[in-house]
Design a protein around this motif. Structure first.
Motif, short mmCIF file in Angstrom:
data_model
loop_
_atom_site.label_atom_id
_atom_site.label_comp_id
_atom_site.label_asym_id
_atom_site.label_seq_id
_atom_site.Cartn_x
_atom_site.Cartn_y
_atom_site.Cartn_z
N ARG A 165 123.71 24.30 74.97
CA ARG A 165 123.16 24.91 73.76
C ARG A 165 121.80 25.56 74.03
NH1 ARG A 165 124.99 23.56 68.71
NH2 ARG A 165 122.95 23.04 67.85
N LYS A 166 121.05 25.00 74.94
CA LYS A 166 119.78 25.62 75.32
C LYS A 166 120.04 26.97 75.99
CE LYS A 166 115.58 24.88 78.04
NZ LYS A 166 114.90 24.00 79.04
N SER A 193 121.03 29.53 73.35
CA SER A 193 119.86 29.99 72.60
C SER A 193 119.02 30.97 73.41
CB SER A 193 119.01 28.78 72.19
OG SER A 193 117.89 29.19 71.45
N GLU A 194 118.83 30.67 74.68
CA GLU A 194 118.01 31.54 75.53
C GLU A 194 118.67 32.90 75.74
OE1 GLU A 194 115.89 27.96 78.17
OE2 GLU A 194 117.54 29.14 79.01
N LYS A 235 118.67 33.49 69.70
CA LYS A 235 118.84 32.91 68.37
C LYS A 235 118.88 31.39 68.47
CE LYS A 235 121.93 36.74 67.08
NZ LYS A 235 123.33 37.06 66.67
N LYS A 236 118.69 30.75 67.35
CA LYS A 236 118.88 29.31 67.32
C LYS A 236 120.32 29.00 67.72
CE LYS A 236 115.48 28.50 63.65
NZ LYS A 236 115.28 28.01 62.26
N PRO A 237 120.55 27.89 68.42
CA PRO A 237 121.91 27.60 68.90
C PRO A 237 122.93 27.51 67.78
CG PRO A 237 120.46 25.69 69.19
CD PRO A 237 119.59 26.86 68.84
N GLU A 258 123.28 29.33 65.33
CA GLU A 258 123.69 30.64 64.84
C GLU A 258 124.84 31.24 65.65
OE1 GLU A 258 120.47 33.40 63.92
OE2 GLU A 258 119.06 31.72 63.82
#
Length: 663
Positions: free
Chosen positions: A347-348, A351-352, A356-358, A360
């Motif tokens: 999930r990191k 996001s990277e 976006k926030k994971p 999303e």
């Protein structure tokens, strides 16, 4: 009393919503109050915006071809408003089409019926839509797929089956096409993501795709995606035995996103990376090929980052978690803390890469086989991740959320099987799925609140035509089905493929052959399955299939020639081929029985086994080389005779027989 409580609880959890199945709005007669879509040599032009989405344009182009196939007239595509007195077919998406938004502004269509809706279409006749046009047939979508579904609903109703390509369904010619004036919709789908998984696809589907398209490339997938959309599906797990969807053809991912297919990867392929993707990636980058997070963390993370970057701009559901390499369980010393760390690290990366926030980016965690054990032992993932429950690979749902469980933000999904490779034997060759069983299990699934993802393993796709249609119809609206109307669905489906005159009898044949195949799958059938002595059990089941062959052959010869190839694929071949297997194993059982008594009658039955074994290969050649002019080479190559363990031998092996020397 408990049943009453259960029903009341269910109604409280899931408010009763009536999903309107599309009424028949197409007519080929002008005796009703109708809009003229096509009359001799003239078709209403299709009016679209000049910036229309390219995926919608693909569907419109297919519609134009479909109209031409039915009437011999191809409607023109226009982007400028047409001249006075013309009728038009106007297609667009609310909020993205100037023409549709003008109709909303002028109160010609009701915006509230589409705004904020998911995958909904509205088909409506509109008088004087704008100056100079007398009347329009409007297909408006709440979003891209809503518009596409409306387009393909029109195609279906004018007589083009969703299976026109994949089952060679003939298209009945018509001189005129009319639309009954009014407003039509099927509402929103009950299940958000509805799709299929091509799996266990060698040697049949892979062999056919190689001959026909040169592999699992964008030309192949365009046919698959079109079928899914015509069936109102939207979700896909691609072929993965030695294949890598995004890597095999760089246009595969582009095409899926363009056409409106939500891509994901199977239960053991995380982060938009196929299993073969991983092996290719580490080879290209000289990285260790060790699928172990404790020993090869950096390489795994690099590959996952690559997978996410490649797919970051496309609509997708990202599979998270980790199983063993090659669809195997992780090592025995794998612990829940490690697995939870893997998901956290994935999930990191998501996001990277996306910025976006994971939460999303839609994600799914498949509780397949041993992964469900981890879940049962307390492993958890973030609340926004969809939990994908699974059946036992044989159509029996293993686990469902409690009826009164607290809501899970990511929702729940179900991974179901029509095809399976594994113990006790593979089941890859033919349809073994009576829809009564599918309905019972998926109705239970839906009742327990599983409505985020429904995906079904369909193997080679081709042998599963009818259950695929049923599964996706049910995913759109489970409430339309009950134990009393399932055969009605089969009859309506057969009417679409073979015409009304033959629908009832064809439906009975499909209903019975799938029932017989569920008694025991063809791969599990052998000379010991049934008893020769107990009430003539073996002879009885063999005669069940023989009688079915007689009925199927009779109907085949009654049908017009244009329907014969379709009927052969969908009904006659599976019945004929399975009946032959029953005769072969019955003959083997008789051979063994007489041979044990040193009775020369054993020789007659030994010859019967040989004849049936040869007939099986001839039926395969017929399907692969004769049906539809030889369109389906290799499609029936899956082995079904000669199993000695769970997995198939490389080729069919004739059952052993014994001859008795005559004295």
């Amino acid at each position: 009393m408990n049943n009453i409580k259960y029903i009341l609880l269910t109604l409280c959890l899931f408010p009763l919503i009536l999903f309107a199945q599309a009424d028949q709005f197409v007519s080929f007669s002008d005796k009703e109050d109708v809009f003229t879509l096509v009359k001799p040599f003239i078709a209403a032009p299709i009016l679209i915006d000049d910036n229309i989405d390219s995926g919608i344009l693909k569907a419109i182009t297919n519609l134009s071809v479909d109209v031409d196939k039915v009437t011999g007239v191809s409607p023109l595509l226009k982007v400028d408003k047409v001249s006075a007195e013309e009728t038009v077919l106007l297609i667009g998406t609310i909020g993205r089409s100037e023409y549709i938004d003008d109709l909303v502004k002028n109160k010609k269509i009701n915006a509230s019926e589409l705004q904020g809706k998911y995958e909904k279409y509205l088909i409506q006749t509109v008088q004087n839509p704008f100056e100079g046009v007398k009347e329009a047939l409007v297909i408006a979508g709440s979003d891209k797929r809503g518009t596409i579904y409306g387009i393909y609903e029109l195609s279906k109703q004018i007589g083009v089956s969703p299976w026109y390509y994949w089952a060679d369904v003939p298209i009945k010619k018509q001189q005129n096409i009319y639309i009954k004036r009014g407003k039509y919709t099927e509402g929103e789908p009950a299940v958000k993501y509805r799709g299929i998984f091509l799996n266990d696809e060698a040697p049949a589907l892979s062999g056919w795709a190689n001959v026909t398209f040169g592999g699992f490339n964008s030309k192949f997938y365009e046919k698959v995606f079109e079928l899914i959309l015509r069936l109102k599906g939207n979700f896909f797990w691609p072929a993965m035995w030695g294949s890598a969807f995004y890597d095999d053809d760089p246009q595969n991912g582009v095409l899926a996103n363009e056409m409106g297919i939500v891509m994901s990867t199977s239960h053991h392929e995380p982060m938009a990376m196929a299993q073969s993707d991983w092996h290719r990636y580490v080879k290209r980058n000289n990285l260790p090929n060790i699928w172990d997070y404790t020993k090869n963390t950096k390489a795994l993370q690099e590959s996952w980052r690559f997978g996410m970057k490649r797919a970051k701009d496309w609509e997708k559901v990202v599979t998270v978690g980790m199983r063993g390499d090659g669809d195997e369980a992780m090592s025995e010393d794998t612990n829940i803390a490690l697995l939870e760390k893997i998901v956290k690290d994935q999930r990191k990366i998501i996001s990277e890469v996306t910025g976006k926030k994971p939460e999303e980016t839609p994600q799914v965690w498949a509780l397949y086989k041993e992964v469900q054990d981890y879940y049962d032992q307390g492993m958890r993932v973030p609340d926004d991740v969809t939990l994908l429950f699974c059946d036992d690979n044989w159509g029996n749902v293993r686990k469902l959320p409690e009826i009164n469980s607290k809501p899970h933000k990511g929702g729940y999904g179900m991974y179901y099987h029509f095809d399976y490779v594994g113990a006790p034997r593979n089941s890859k060759w033919i349809n073994i799925n009576p829809i009564q069983r599918v309905w019972e299990q998926m109705n239970l699934t839906y009742t327990h609140g599983v409505d985020r993802i429904w995906v079904v393993n369909v193997g080679d796709l081709k042998p599963m035509e009818y259950p695929i249609s049923f599964f996706l119809d049910m995913a759109w609206n489970p409430s339309q089905f009950n134990p009393h109307n399932l055969l009605d669905h089969t009859e309506k489906w057969c009417e679409q493929q073979f015409g009304g005159k033959y629908a009832k009898e064809a439906a009975q044949l499909i209903n019975l052959y799938s029932k017989y195949n569920r008694r025991v799958t063809p791969e599990l059938l052998n000379d010991k399955t049934y008893s020769l002595e107990n009430y003539n059990e073996f002879e009885t089941v063999m005669n069940d299939y023989r009688n079915l062959v007689i009925d199927a052959m009779r109907l085949y010869y009654l049908m017009p020639s244009e329907y014969k190839d379709t009927f052969d694929q969908l009904v006659l071949f599976p019945i004929n081929a399975c009946s032959n297997l029953y005769e072969m194993y019955y003959a083997q059982a008789k051979n063994k029985s007489y041979a044990a008594k040193k009775d020369v009658q054993a020789n007659y039955w030994a010859d019967k086994v040989k004849d049936c074994f040869k007939r099986d290969s001839l039926l395969t050649v017929h399907y692969n080389q004769t049906i539809a002019g030889g369109k389906w080479p290799h499609m029936m190559d899956q082995v079904r005779i000669g199993y000695r363990s769970w997995n198939n031998p490389p080729k069919s092996i004739m059952p052993k027989v014994e001859y008795i020397m005559q004295t």
